[in-house]
Design an enzyme around this catalytic site. Structure first.
Site, PDB file in Angstrom:
ATOM      1  N   TYR A   1      20.317  30.065  -3.283  1.00 39.48           N
ATOM      2  CA  TYR A   1      20.715  31.348  -3.852  1.00 39.48           C
ATOM      3  C   TYR A   1      19.874  32.486  -3.270  1.00 39.48           C
ATOM      4  O   TYR A   1      20.414  33.517  -2.863  1.00 39.48           O
ATOM      5  CB  TYR A   1      20.566  31.303  -5.373  1.00 39.48           C
TER       6      TYR A   1
ATOM      7  N   SER B   1      20.627  41.050  -5.933  1.00 39.89           N
ATOM      8  CA  SER B   1      19.684  40.490  -6.891  1.00 39.89           C
ATOM      9  C   SER B   1      18.268  40.845  -6.479  1.00 39.89           C
ATOM     10  O   SER B   1      17.979  41.037  -5.287  1.00 39.89           O
ATOM     11  CB  SER B   1      19.844  38.966  -6.933  1.00 39.89           C
TER      12      SER B   1
END
Length: 331
Positions: A151, A138
Site C-alpha cells: 500500500y 495518503s
C-alpha cells in the site's frame, strides 16, 4: 447545471462517503467498483438525494474495462466533469511474508487502478479543455510504515505519477485540473476485508477519523480546485515530520506501528478478503472503529471554511495591532 462525477471504489468506505457528499452537493455520480450490491446501494443513495446515478461493476486494474466504463458514463450521464480515483486493496504482513502474487495484485489495483482511471478521464477532458481529476492519496504516500509495504509503495507511486501528469498538462497549457487529497487513517471497511497475516484484527493508526471527514475534503477540492490538500492534523504531522527527520520516523515506526496496527478487541469481526474478488453485500462507509473515530478536525474545518478562517486571522491581527499601538501610546 448538470455536473457529472465518477468515483472509483465508490461502493464502500471513503468512496461511499464521497459518493454521498457529492450527491448532497448536486453532482450526478457514477459509482465504479466490483461488488454489484454495493454499487447499486450507493447509486440508490444518489437518486434519493435527487441526482442521477449509474452503477458500473468494474475491476479498475483492467484498463480496457475502465475505458468501457467511461464510455458508458458519458453515454448515459453526459461528459465527465470530475473523476475521483479512490479505489484500493491491501495486504497486512511483513514484506518477506507477503505472497508475491498478493503484493502485485495490491499494486495493480491501488496504483494501476489510478493510472487507468486517470488515462480514461484525461482522454475525454483534455480535448474539451476542461475537467478535474482528484487522486485520493495518503500520508503513507510520504512516510512508509511496517506491515503495509504494498500500500505504501502504491501511494508513493501515485505521488510521482500525479506530479508527472500535472507538469505535462501545464506544458500543454491545458485547463484540466489534477488534484491530490492526502488522507489520514480513516474508519473504513478496508480493515475488515484486507488480507492479513497479523495475529490480531488490523486497525488504522491513531488518530482515526470518520470517512466523512475525508469525503468533505474531496468535495471541497472538487468545487474549489487546489493542487494538494492534506487532510487531518496527523497527515500534516506525518509529512512534515518525515521531511524534518526521516531517521527518527524510521525508528518511531519500527517501535510503535507493528503493535499499533492491530487489536485483539476486534478479533473475529473480519470479513472474507476482497483482494481478488468483491465481498458480497452492501458494507457502507464505516468500519468497526466508530468508538475510536473523530467526526471533525480543526485542520479540515479550515479547508472547508478558508475565507472565514482567514477573516478570523485578519481580525485577530488587527486587534493585536490595535493593542500594540495603544500600549505604545501609553508609554
Amino acid at each position: 447545471m448538470t455536473r457529472v462525477a465518477v468515483v472509483t471504489g465508490g461502493s464502500a468506505g471513503l468512496g461511499r462517503a464521497t459518493v454521498r457528499e457529492l450527491a448532497a452537493r448536486g453532482w450526478d455520480v457514477a459509482v465504479l467498483a466490483r461488488g454489484q450490491e454495493g454499487i447499486d446501494a450507493a447509486a440508490a443513495e444518489v437518486q434519493a438525494a435527487g441526482q442521477r446515478s449509474l452503477a458500473v461493476s468494474v475491476d479498475v486494474s483492467d484498463r480496457d474495462a475502465v475505458e468501457a466504463a467511461a464510455d458508458r458514463v458519458e453515454a448515459e450521464l453526459g461528459p465527465i466533469d470530475l473523476w475521483v480515483n479512490g479505489v484500493m486493496v491491501g495486504v497486512f504482513s511483513r514484506f518477506l511474508d507477503t505472497d508475491p502474487d498478493d503484493f502485485e495484485r495490491a499494486l495493480h489495483v491501488t496504483y494501476l487502478g489510478f493510472v487507468n482511471g486517470t488515462r480514461s478521464a484525461l482522454k475525454r477532458m483534455v480535448p474539451r479543455d476542461r475537467g478535474h481529476v482528484i487522486q485520493v492519496g495518503s500520508a503513507l504516500g510520504f512516510r512508509g510504515i511496517p506491515l503495509q509495504a504494498a500500500y505504501c509503495g502504491a501511494k508513493h507511486a501515485i505521488v510521482g505519477f500525479t506530479e508527472s501528469v500535472v507538469s505535462e498538462l501545464i506544458a500543454q497549457g491545458s485547463n484540466v485540473k489534477v488534484s491530490r487529497v492526502d488522507m489520514p487513517a480513516l474508519n473504513t471497511i478496508q480493515f475488515n476485508w484486507v488480507k492479513s497475516k497479523l495475529p490480531h484484527h488490523p486497525q488504522p493508526v491513531a488518530p482515526i477519523y470518520q470517512p466523512e471527514v475525508g469525503a468533505r475534503a474531496i468535495a471541497v477540492t472538487a468545487e474549489r480546485p487546489r493542487r494538494r490538500t492534506w487532510v487531518g492534523e496527523s497527515t500534516v504531522y506525518t509529512i512534515l515530520g518525515n521531511r524534518i527527520s526521516a531517521r527518527f520516523a524510521d525508528w518511531y515506526a519500527a517501535k510503535t506501528l507493528v503493535s499499533g496496527q492491530q487489536t485483539a478487541e476486534k478479533d473475529g469481526e473480519s470479513l472474507p478478503t476482497n483482494l481478488y474478488d468483491a465481498v458480497p453485500g452492501d458494507h457502507g462507509a464505516h468500519g468497526v472503529f466508530d468508538d475510536k473515530s473523530h467526526a471533525w478536525s480543526p485542520q479540515t474545518w479550515w479547508l472547508e471554511h478558508r475565507r472565514v478562517g482567514n477573516g478570523l486571522i485578519g481580525a485577530a491581527l488587527g486587534v493585536a495591532g490595535a493593542v500594540a499601538v495603544a500600549a505604545g501610546r501609553r508609554k
